[in-house]
Scaffold this motif. Structure first.
Motif, PDB file in Angstrom:
ATOM      1  N   PRO A 100      -0.043  -1.571  -5.332  1.00 49.43           N
ATOM      2  CA  PRO A 100       1.508  -2.296  -6.183  1.00 49.43           C
ATOM      3  C   PRO A 100       2.962  -1.037  -5.539  1.00 49.43           C
ATOM      4  CG  PRO A 100      -0.344  -1.040  -7.380  1.00 49.43           C
ATOM      5  CD  PRO A 100      -1.209  -1.241  -6.533  1.00 49.43           C
ATOM      6  N   VAL A 101       3.509  -1.992  -4.729  1.00 47.18           N
ATOM      7  CA  VAL A 101       4.645  -1.450  -4.559  1.00 47.18           C
ATOM      8  C   VAL A 101       5.994  -1.628  -5.681  1.00 47.18           C
ATOM      9  CG1 VAL A 101       7.237  -1.655  -2.928  1.00 47.18           C
ATOM     10  CG2 VAL A 101       4.233  -1.802  -1.741  1.00 47.18           C
ATOM     11  N   GLU A 102       6.644  -0.296  -5.682  1.00 46.38           N
ATOM     12  CA  GLU A 102       7.542   0.113  -6.698  1.00 46.38           C
ATOM     13  C   GLU A 102       8.668  -0.940  -5.946  1.00 46.38           C
ATOM     14  OE1 GLU A 102       9.971   2.994  -9.700  1.00 46.38           O
ATOM     15  OE2 GLU A 102       8.027   2.988  -8.498  1.00 46.38           O
ATOM     16  N   GLN A 103       9.497  -0.457  -4.446  1.00 46.30           N
ATOM     17  CA  GLN A 103      10.267  -1.093  -4.159  1.00 46.30           C
ATOM     18  C   GLN A 103      10.541  -0.670  -2.714  1.00 46.30           C
ATOM     19  OE1 GLN A 103      14.174   2.322  -4.208  1.00 46.30           O
ATOM     20  NE2 GLN A 103      15.236   0.121  -4.290  1.00 46.30           N
ATOM     21  N   LEU A 104      11.171  -1.584  -1.944  1.00 48.77           N
ATOM     22  CA  LEU A 104      11.356  -1.816  -0.554  1.00 48.77           C
ATOM     23  C   LEU A 104      12.575  -1.838  -0.471  1.00 48.77           C
ATOM     24  CD1 LEU A 104       8.409  -4.976  -0.248  1.00 48.77           C
ATOM     25  CD2 LEU A 104       8.079  -2.506   0.711  1.00 48.77           C
ATOM     26  N   VAL A 105      13.210  -1.913   0.939  1.00 55.65           N
ATOM     27  CA  VAL A 105      14.381  -1.799   1.317  1.00 55.65           C
ATOM     28  C   VAL A 105      14.737  -2.738   2.683  1.00 55.65           C
ATOM     29  CG1 VAL A 105      16.462  -0.949   2.561  1.00 55.65           C
ATOM     30  CG2 VAL A 105      15.356   0.668   1.023  1.00 55.65           C
ATOM     31  N   MET A 106      14.963  -4.140   2.333  1.00 57.84           N
ATOM     32  CA  MET A 106      14.690  -4.989   3.605  1.00 57.84           C
ATOM     33  C   MET A 106      16.599  -4.720   4.279  1.00 57.84           C
ATOM     34  SD  MET A 106      14.590  -8.580   3.495  1.00 57.84           S
ATOM     35  CE  MET A 106      15.697  -9.588   3.380  1.00 57.84           C
ATOM     36  N   ASN A 160       1.622  -3.698 -18.397  1.00 63.08           N
ATOM     37  CA  ASN A 160      -0.015  -3.240 -19.013  1.00 63.08           C
ATOM     38  C   ASN A 160       0.026  -2.588 -16.544  1.00 63.08           C
ATOM     39  OD1 ASN A 160       0.167  -5.175 -16.777  1.00 63.08           O
ATOM     40  ND2 ASN A 160      -1.540  -6.616 -17.367  1.00 63.08           N
ATOM     41  N   GLY A 161       1.781  -2.013 -16.561  1.00 66.32           N
ATOM     42  CA  GLY A 161       1.658  -1.922 -15.518  1.00 66.32           C
ATOM     43  C   GLY A 161       1.426  -2.298 -13.668  1.00 66.32           C
ATOM     44  N   ALA A 162       0.867  -3.571 -14.805  1.00 67.73           N
ATOM     45  CA  ALA A 162       1.041  -3.526 -12.609  1.00 67.73           C
ATOM     46  C   ALA A 162       2.539  -5.011 -12.347  1.00 67.73           C
ATOM     47  CB  ALA A 162       0.635  -5.691 -13.649  1.00 67.73           C
ATOM     48  N   ARG A 163       2.202  -4.812 -11.339  1.00 68.53           N
ATOM     49  CA  ARG A 163       3.100  -5.570 -10.129  1.00 68.53           C
ATOM     50  C   ARG A 163       2.994  -6.283  -9.559  1.00 68.53           C
ATOM     51  NH1 ARG A 163       7.502  -0.934 -10.908  1.00 68.53           N
ATOM     52  NH2 ARG A 163       6.584   0.851 -11.152  1.00 68.53           N
ATOM     53  N   MET A 164       4.138  -7.169  -9.757  1.00 67.06           N
ATOM     54  CA  MET A 164       3.969  -8.690  -8.271  1.00 67.06           C
ATOM     55  C   MET A 164       3.435  -8.204  -7.174  1.00 67.06           C
ATOM     56  SD  MET A 164       7.296 -11.525  -7.425  1.00 67.06           S
ATOM     57  CE  MET A 164       7.095 -12.421  -7.108  1.00 67.06           C
ATOM     58  N   ASP A 165       2.266  -9.028  -6.425  1.00 69.39           N
ATOM     59  CA  ASP A 165       2.522  -8.602  -4.991  1.00 69.39           C
ATOM     60  C   ASP A 165       3.392  -8.800  -4.078  1.00 69.39           C
ATOM     61  OD1 ASP A 165       1.182  -9.115  -2.899  1.00 69.39           O
ATOM     62  OD2 ASP A 165      -0.670  -9.617  -3.242  1.00 69.39           O
ATOM     63  N   TRP A 166       3.972  -7.301  -3.627  1.00 71.19           N
ATOM     64  CA  TRP A 166       4.698  -7.257  -2.885  1.00 71.19           C
ATOM     65  C   TRP A 166       5.167  -8.199  -1.406  1.00 71.19           C
ATOM     66  CZ3 TRP A 166       4.859  -5.519   2.347  1.00 71.19           C
ATOM     67  CH2 TRP A 166       3.946  -5.159   3.020  1.00 71.19           C
ATOM     68  N   ARG A 167       3.818  -8.590  -1.157  1.00 68.83           N
ATOM     69  CA  ARG A 167       3.816  -9.323  -0.059  1.00 68.83           C
ATOM     70  C   ARG A 167       4.438 -10.665  -0.016  1.00 68.83           C
ATOM     71  NH1 ARG A 167      -2.709  -9.517   0.792  1.00 68.83           N
ATOM     72  NH2 ARG A 167      -2.229 -10.302  -1.522  1.00 68.83           N
TER      73      ARG A 167
END
Length: 198
Positions: free
Chosen positions: A5-11, A176-183
């Motif tokens: 899981p990834v919380e934040q990306l910078v693009m 539930n703590g899940a995060r969207m697939d960062w890909r």
């Protein structure tokens, strides 16, 4: 392949004459996690993401199902070519407010996203109508929020007010703590920047 899981990306976008380049890092100073190139004016959109800027290891990709389709569905594939998600622009709703839909199959997740600020959406459309000005990057914030049907936020892509195109791509945690697939989220972030005006 295990996807953490990834919380934040910078693009960060690097613009050249015919190619847009996108580098994704974990936060401002974190390591590079994906690098992609998108050819401008491509008739059938296909973008591959790599683990490094030398493009030695493909890790995921997205591709339009059909050419020259205003409502085209884009499929997201993992490194092995297996479909993991999809996204599409809702052309009818986007006449008033840009709207996108997405799904991540292995998470059983579907969500829709719109620009947060309707005023900015209208200004951006007017900006794009002027041929010369429309080639200049928009000088205001660009913010999309995605949520499930019950209103649970799953993805946000926000452009910073800066000379260089930089976006904060965040993945809020579900109850539930899940995060969207960062890909899938990274693919959408590129699409929002590169394909938004189509």
């Amino acid at each position: 392949m295990t996807v953490h899981p990834v919380e934040q990306l910078v693009m960060r976008q690097r613009i050249t004459l015919m190619i847009n380049r996108y580098a994704f890092t974990l936060g401002d100073d974190g390591p590079l996690v994906a690098f992609a190139q998108q050819k401008r004016m491509a008739f059938k959109e296909q973008v591959t993401f790599y683990a490094d800027e030398a493009k030695t290891q493909p890790i995921f990709s997205f591709k339009a199902r059909r050419k020259l389709d205003l409502g085209a569905v884009y499929d997201v594939f993992d490194a092995d070519g297996q479909a993991i998600g999809w996204f599409k622009k809702d052309f009818k709703k986007s006449l008033l407010s840009s709207t996108w839909h997405t799904g991540v199959m292995h998470q059983g997740l579907e969500a829709s996203g719109q620009e947060r600020n309707r005023t900015v959406a209208v200004l951006r459309r007017l900006w794009d109508l002027v041929p010369i000005i429309g080639e200049i990057p928009v000088p205001w914030q660009f913010h999309f929020d995605f949520a499930t049907a019950d209103g649970t936020p799953v993805l946000s892509s926000q452009k910073r007010i800066a000379l260089r195109d930089t976006y904060d791509v965040t993945f809020p945690a579900a109850p539930n703590g899940a995060r969207m697939d960062w890909r899938v989220g990274a693919c959408i972030a590129v699409a929002l920047d590169a394909l938004q005006s189509r």
